[in-house]
Scaffold this motif. Structure first.
Motif, PDB file in Angstrom:
ATOM      1  N   GLY A  64      39.715   5.949 -41.731  1.00  0.00           N
ATOM      2  CA  GLY A  64      39.481   4.891 -42.694  1.00  0.00           C
ATOM      3  C   GLY A  64      37.999   4.676 -42.922  1.00  0.00           C
ATOM      4  O   GLY A  64      37.157   5.173 -42.178  1.00  0.00           O
ATOM      5  N   PRO A  65      37.662   3.884 -43.958  1.00  0.00           N
ATOM      6  CA  PRO A  65      36.256   3.675 -44.308  1.00  0.00           C
ATOM      7  C   PRO A  65      35.471   2.888 -43.267  1.00  0.00           C
ATOM      8  O   PRO A  65      34.251   2.960 -43.228  1.00  0.00           O
ATOM      9  N   CYS A  76      34.496   9.637 -49.466  1.00  0.00           N
ATOM     10  CA  CYS A  76      35.536   8.830 -48.811  1.00  0.00           C
ATOM     11  C   CYS A  76      35.142   7.381 -48.572  1.00  0.00           C
ATOM     12  O   CYS A  76      36.002   6.541 -48.316  1.00  0.00           O
ATOM     13  N   TRP A 132      33.320   6.250 -46.037  1.00  0.00           N
ATOM     14  CA  TRP A 132      33.086   5.919 -44.635  1.00  0.00           C
ATOM     15  C   TRP A 132      31.651   5.441 -44.437  1.00  0.00           C
ATOM     16  O   TRP A 132      30.714   6.030 -44.964  1.00  0.00           O
ATOM     17  N   PHE A 171      40.739  14.808 -49.973  1.00  0.00           N
ATOM     18  CA  PHE A 171      40.541  13.428 -50.409  1.00  0.00           C
ATOM     19  C   PHE A 171      40.568  13.341 -51.934  1.00  0.00           C
ATOM     20  O   PHE A 171      41.244  12.484 -52.502  1.00  0.00           O
ATOM     21  N   PRO A 188      43.208  10.406 -53.827  1.00  0.00           N
ATOM     22  CA  PRO A 188      42.637   9.367 -52.964  1.00  0.00           C
ATOM     23  C   PRO A 188      43.648   8.308 -52.524  1.00  0.00           C
ATOM     24  O   PRO A 188      43.574   7.813 -51.399  1.00  0.00           O
ATOM     25  N   GLU A 189      44.594   7.989 -53.384  1.00  0.00           N
ATOM     26  CA  GLU A 189      45.599   6.973 -53.012  1.00  0.00           C
ATOM     27  C   GLU A 189      46.505   7.479 -51.895  1.00  0.00           C
ATOM     28  O   GLU A 189      46.876   6.729 -50.995  1.00  0.00           O
ATOM     29  N   TYR A 195      45.622   9.629 -49.633  1.00  0.00           N
ATOM     30  CA  TYR A 195      44.769   9.593 -48.444  1.00  0.00           C
ATOM     31  C   TYR A 195      44.760   8.178 -47.853  1.00  0.00           C
ATOM     32  O   TYR A 195      44.959   8.001 -46.654  1.00  0.00           O
ATOM     33  N   LYS A 196      44.569   7.189 -48.707  1.00  0.00           N
ATOM     34  CA  LYS A 196      44.519   5.794 -48.240  1.00  0.00           C
ATOM     35  C   LYS A 196      45.846   5.359 -47.642  1.00  0.00           C
ATOM     36  O   LYS A 196      45.880   4.610 -46.663  1.00  0.00           O
ATOM     37  N   ARG A 197      46.956   5.827 -48.223  1.00  0.00           N
ATOM     38  CA  ARG A 197      48.290   5.512 -47.655  1.00  0.00           C
ATOM     39  C   ARG A 197      48.424   6.094 -46.251  1.00  0.00           C
ATOM     40  O   ARG A 197      48.919   5.430 -45.342  1.00  0.00           O
ATOM     41  N   VAL A 257      46.025   6.767 -44.155  1.00  0.00           N
ATOM     42  CA  VAL A 257      45.158   5.991 -43.263  1.00  0.00           C
ATOM     43  C   VAL A 257      45.867   4.693 -42.870  1.00  0.00           C
ATOM     44  O   VAL A 257      45.900   4.319 -41.696  1.00  0.00           O
ATOM     45  N   LYS A 258      46.459   4.009 -43.844  1.00  0.00           N
ATOM     46  CA  LYS A 258      47.146   2.746 -43.568  1.00  0.00           C
ATOM     47  C   LYS A 258      48.311   2.966 -42.597  1.00  0.00           C
ATOM     48  O   LYS A 258      48.546   2.161 -41.695  1.00  0.00           O
TER      49      LYS A 258
END
Length: 108
Positions: A38-39, A67, A69, A84, A88-89, A91-93, A95-96
């Motif tokens: 995550g960032p 990303c 970070w 990424f 990107p969405e 990727y974020k999912r 990470v979550k």
């Protein structure tokens, strides 16, 4: 006799980061590995690692990373950046999902 790890670090000029940087050290660039992160993740979780290198050297296959970070300009391997950028969405999912699974960074 120096260990192989110390020799490798001297050869590549890598200095691993133990926390999220707040600035880019003079004459250095920041890079991270290809591990999903995550960032606002510190180094360590899920195998995520970051380091600095001498800015004047070429670092094969590393490109500017979008990303987010650390909030600072940094680099990652071109394959990680491509993953990424593809979605990107997605990727974020992922990470979550990791954050929820491991119960970390929920307030970040």
């Amino acid at each position: 006799m120096r260990s192989k790890r110390v020799q490798r670090l001297e050869t590549t000029d890598m200095r691993y980061l133990s926390r999220i940087p707040t600035k880019i050290p003079p004459g250095r660039v920041i890079a991270h590995n290809n591990i999903l992160h995550g960032p606002n993740w510190p180094t360590g979780p899920n195998g995520f690692r970051a380091w600095t290198w001498t800015a004047s050297k070429e670092h094969a296959d590393f490109v500017l990373c979008p990303c987010g970070w650390s909030g600072l300009e940094h680099y990652a391997h071109k394959d990680a950046v491509e993953y990424f950028r593809e979605d990107p969405e997605r990727y974020k999912r992922h990470v979550k999902e990791l954050e929820t699974e491991h119960g970390c960074f929920e307030d970040a």
